[in-house]
Scaffold this motif. Sequence first.
Motif, PDB file in Angstrom:
ATOM      1  N   LYS A   1       0.859  -1.188   0.000  1.00  0.00           N
ATOM      2  CA  LYS A   1       0.000   0.000   0.000  1.00  0.00           C
ATOM      3  C   LYS A   1       0.887   1.227   0.000  1.00  0.00           C
ATOM      4  O   LYS A   1       1.910   1.269   0.696  1.00  0.00           O
ATOM      5  N   VAL A   2       0.521   2.233  -0.779  1.00  0.00           N
ATOM      6  CA  VAL A   2       1.259   3.495  -0.833  1.00  0.00           C
ATOM      7  C   VAL A   2       0.374   4.591  -0.264  1.00  0.00           C
ATOM      8  O   VAL A   2      -0.810   4.663  -0.568  1.00  0.00           O
TER       9      VAL A   2
ATOM     10  N   ASP B   1       6.084  13.114  -1.763  1.00  0.00           N
ATOM     11  CA  ASP B   1       6.683  12.160  -0.851  1.00  0.00           C
ATOM     12  C   ASP B   1       5.615  11.116  -0.544  1.00  0.00           C
ATOM     13  O   ASP B   1       4.438  11.443  -0.418  1.00  0.00           O
ATOM     14  N   ALA B   2       6.039   9.869  -0.418  1.00  0.00           N
ATOM     15  CA  ALA B   2       5.095   8.789  -0.142  1.00  0.00           C
ATOM     16  C   ALA B   2       5.741   7.777   0.791  1.00  0.00           C
ATOM     17  O   ALA B   2       6.957   7.762   0.970  1.00  0.00           O
ATOM     18  N   VAL B   3       4.903   6.937   1.373  1.00  0.00           N
ATOM     19  CA  VAL B   3       5.374   5.838   2.213  1.00  0.00           C
ATOM     20  C   VAL B   3       4.813   4.547   1.640  1.00  0.00           C
ATOM     21  O   VAL B   3       3.622   4.456   1.335  1.00  0.00           O
TER      22      VAL B   3
ATOM     23  N   GLN C   1       6.799  -3.164   7.265  1.00  0.00           N
ATOM     24  CA  GLN C   1       7.853  -2.147   7.256  1.00  0.00           C
ATOM     25  C   GLN C   1       7.363  -0.952   6.450  1.00  0.00           C
ATOM     26  O   GLN C   1       6.421  -1.059   5.669  1.00  0.00           O
ATOM     27  N   GLU C   2       8.011   0.183   6.671  1.00  0.00           N
ATOM     28  CA  GLU C   2       7.673   1.399   5.952  1.00  0.00           C
ATOM     29  C   GLU C   2       8.908   1.883   5.211  1.00  0.00           C
ATOM     30  O   GLU C   2       9.999   1.924   5.771  1.00  0.00           O
ATOM     31  N   VAL C   3       8.705   2.238   3.945  1.00  0.00           N
ATOM     32  CA  VAL C   3       9.790   2.729   3.106  1.00  0.00           C
ATOM     33  C   VAL C   3       9.380   4.104   2.602  1.00  0.00           C
ATOM     34  O   VAL C   3       8.342   4.255   1.960  1.00  0.00           O
ATOM     35  N   ARG C   4      10.186   5.123   2.914  1.00  0.00           N
ATOM     36  CA  ARG C   4       9.910   6.475   2.423  1.00  0.00           C
ATOM     37  C   ARG C   4      10.371   6.564   0.975  1.00  0.00           C
ATOM     38  O   ARG C   4      11.438   6.074   0.629  1.00  0.00           O
ATOM     39  N   MET C   5       9.550   7.181   0.135  1.00  0.00           N
ATOM     40  CA  MET C   5       9.872   7.307  -1.287  1.00  0.00           C
ATOM     41  C   MET C   5       9.615   8.733  -1.745  1.00  0.00           C
ATOM     42  O   MET C   5       8.763   9.420  -1.190  1.00  0.00           O
ATOM     43  N   LYS C   6      10.331   9.133  -2.757  1.00  0.00           N
ATOM     44  CA  LYS C   6      10.164  10.462  -3.347  1.00  0.00           C
ATOM     45  C   LYS C   6       9.941  10.279  -4.832  1.00  0.00           C
ATOM     46  O   LYS C   6      10.629   9.494  -5.477  1.00  0.00           O
TER      47      LYS C   6
END
Length: 130
Positions: A47-48, A68-70, A111-116
């Motif tokens: 899920k984003v 920015d997204a997670v 887990q959470e991954v920060r994305m740009k």
Amino acid sequence: MSLFGGMGSILNTLYRDKATIYGSGVAKSGPFTETQPKIIAEDYPCKVSKITQNVVQTDSVGMIDSFDAVLFIDANIKIPAAATIVVTDVNGYQTTYKRSSSGYMGYESHQEVRMKLDRKASEVTNVKNG
């Protein structure tokens, strides 16, 4: 196993998006060593969530879509920093994130991954329609 340890498999059934995650692998071709993309996970439930969104108008490039997204995904996948993450959402739209953090593994269930994301608005693709 704690109460939250088994939630990972339950969360995967709730995620409707799919992620394909690419990292860097080393391939040898004769005397040469090259860095090539390697698939870490393919069509994996995720899920984003968008954190911020900006649309910037520039004269030379046109519209820029930036946010920015997670990424929320199973804790068992090892996601390195700078991985390329391609997410196909529930509506069939595909988005490529080229800048990511390593996964934050502080939760038992996910887990959470920060994305740009930075892209021209014209780069939006819909895999349903081609």
